[in-house]
Design an enzyme around this catalytic site. Structure first.
Site, mmCIF file in Angstrom:
data_model
loop_
_atom_site.group_PDB
_atom_site.id
_atom_site.type_symbol
_atom_site.label_atom_id
_atom_site.label_comp_id
_atom_site.label_asym_id
_atom_site.label_seq_id
_atom_site.Cartn_x
_atom_site.Cartn_y
_atom_site.Cartn_z
ATOM 1 N N ASP A 99 13.326 -6.489 13.526
ATOM 2 C CA ASP A 99 13.630 -6.055 14.892
ATOM 3 C C ASP A 99 14.754 -6.918 15.445
ATOM 4 O O ASP A 99 14.684 -8.148 15.428
ATOM 5 C CB ASP A 99 12.372 -6.174 15.765
ATOM 6 C CG ASP A 99 12.507 -5.395 17.070
ATOM 7 O OD1 ASP A 99 13.551 -5.505 17.744
ATOM 8 O OD2 ASP A 99 11.557 -4.669 17.411
ATOM 9 N N SER A 159 13.341 -0.661 21.468
ATOM 10 C CA SER A 159 12.650 -0.601 20.182
ATOM 11 C C SER A 159 11.755 0.625 20.058
ATOM 12 O O SER A 159 11.452 1.048 18.940
ATOM 13 C CB SER A 159 11.821 -1.871 19.956
ATOM 14 O OG SER A 159 12.678 -2.964 19.735
ATOM 15 N N ASP A 214 16.417 -2.173 13.876
ATOM 16 C CA ASP A 214 16.357 -1.089 14.868
ATOM 17 C C ASP A 214 17.516 -1.144 15.856
ATOM 18 O O ASP A 214 17.936 -0.137 16.401
ATOM 19 C CB ASP A 214 15.006 -1.072 15.591
ATOM 20 C CG ASP A 214 14.641 -2.397 16.242
ATOM 21 O OD1 ASP A 214 15.337 -3.412 16.012
ATOM 22 O OD2 ASP A 214 13.651 -2.414 17.000
ATOM 23 N N HIS A 258 19.655 -6.018 24.392
ATOM 24 C CA HIS A 258 20.124 -5.400 23.148
ATOM 25 C C HIS A 258 21.583 -4.979 23.305
ATOM 26 O O HIS A 258 22.090 -4.915 24.422
ATOM 27 C CB HIS A 258 19.291 -4.147 22.835
ATOM 28 C CG HIS A 258 17.821 -4.421 22.690
ATOM 29 N ND1 HIS A 258 16.889 -3.414 22.632
ATOM 30 C CD2 HIS A 258 17.131 -5.584 22.588
ATOM 31 C CE1 HIS A 258 15.679 -3.950 22.503
ATOM 32 N NE2 HIS A 258 15.795 -5.262 22.479
HETATM 33 MG MG MG Z 1 9.535 -4.558 17.393
HETATM 34 ZN ZN ZN Z 2 14.145 -6.419 22.088
#
Ligand code: MG
Ligand code: ZN
Length: 357
Positions: free
Chosen positions: A35, A76, A291, A318
């Site tokens: 992640d 996510s 991701d 992000h």
């Molecule tokens: Mg995650």
């Molecule tokens: Zn995050």
């Protein structure tokens, strides 16, 4: 002498040809998601390690676009939904299309086709990334509803934190009792997970999220990956396993390169367990991807004496950067190139030879 050499090389060719044919359709797929594990995170992990990382063994590498249905920068939940179901959705959604219709994941489809399925994560099992593979909810924050969804999804083995969402619930239900009635072995520590037998396994090894690696999580992720593989591999029809290195993202949110590197190395040990099994098995496709990027990290310096990385960041959230995909084993070629995050689902589905319905 020449004749012997000829026979040897001929039988080698036959062997190579037969293993080539076999290569088209893997029996098992292990998908490992880091992640928030963007290019800089991978590089920071590589350069700060004294030995080569397992991820450096991959030869089939691609890039994916990660934008969601409603934002260039995904969360996510939408990203997991894209990877798991092949459908781009709105940020925060879990296993639903933008209109709120439930969409089935590669895990659901694998289960329908007689495969064993598993999820192993270094966060609560109800967190957005694992939830994208088994749940259908309009918000990633609906952890009680998400916990209920795992009862219906046919997940044979799950290992993570989040025990509280199963037993200390607003609705007063104790889902641990449901799991037990469904035939799951319950394990509340990694010791209990490692002692579990061959049946269904619910490993809930922390009330909330397990701690970060540097604060005592131990080898939960690599050991859990190995255990899940051992149990799932007893199913003659094959298996699908999703493994998540969840806290690489949290190091990114903290703009903390040391946290990122520790979590990268832990995740890479889980990748090593998957590759070790795949190498012996010969019918297992291993895919490693991310991701989304977290932190917009750039690497500004490296001290080869101390192994210390100096990094800068563009955000505490992000970014919309493309993300890497690494593939190994039968069907790995298909994962090269530049495509959408939904293409990971498409390629897994095609590798298994399944259709959506
Ligand atoms: Mg995650
Ligand atoms: Zn995050």
């Amino acid at each position: 002498m020449k004749r012997i050499l000829f026979i040897v090389s001929l039988s080698f060719l036959v062997f190579a040809a037969s293993s080539c044919n076999r290569e088209e359709a893997p029996t098992n797929i292990i998908l490992l998601i880091g992640d928030g594990m963007s290019f800089a995170h991978v590089q920071a992990g590589i350069i700060s390690s004294e030995t080569p990382l397992n991820i450096e063994q991959f030869r089939h590498i691609g890039f994916i676009h990660t934008y969601s249905a409603d934002n260039f920068v995904t969360d996510s939940g939408a990203a997991a939904t894209a990877l798991a179901t092949g459908v781009k959705t709105n940020n925060g959604y879990i296993g639903m299309d933008p209109d709120g219709n439930p969409v089935r994941s590669i895990l659901h489809i694998a289960s329908d086709n007689g495969l064993a399925t598993g999820v192993v994560v270094s966060c609560a099992i109800t967190h957005a990334t694992p939830a994208g593979f088994y749940a259908h909810q309009p918000s990633r924050n609906m952890t009680e509803e998400i916990a209920l969804d795992i009862l219906d999804a046919g997940v044979d083995v799950f290992i993570g934190g989040g025990r509280n969402h199963f037993e200390n619930r607003q609705d007063g239900r104790n889902l641990l009792e449901d799991l037990e009635q469904m035939g799951y072995q319950l394990a509340f520590s990694m010791e209990e997970v490692m002692e579990a037998g061959s049946g269904k396994l619910a490993g809930l090894v922390a009330g909330g999220h397990p701690p970060r690696y540097s604060e005592g999580r131990g080898n939960m992720l690599p050991d859990g990956t190995e255990k899940a593989i051992n149990i799932l591999n007893r199913n003659p029809g094959g298996f699908f396993l999703m493994v998540e290195g969840a806290q690489i993202d949290w190091g990114g949110h903290d703009n903390d390169v040391e946290y990122i590197v520790n979590e990268m190395h832990d995740f890479d040990r889980a990748v090593g367990k998957a590759l070790e099994f795949a190498r012996n098995d010969g019918n297992t496709l291993v895919i490693v991807t991310s991701d989304h990027d977290t932190g917009g990290m750039a690497l500004h310096g490296f001290d080869s004496e101390t192994g210390e990385v100096t990094a800068g960041y563009t955000t505490g959230g992000h970014t919309g950067l493309m993300q890497p995909v690494f593939a190994w084993g039968p069907g790995a070629d298909a994962f090269m190139g530049i495509y959408e995050n939904t293409g990971v689902f498409d390629r897994m589905l095609a590798a298994f030879g399944f259709s959506r319905n």
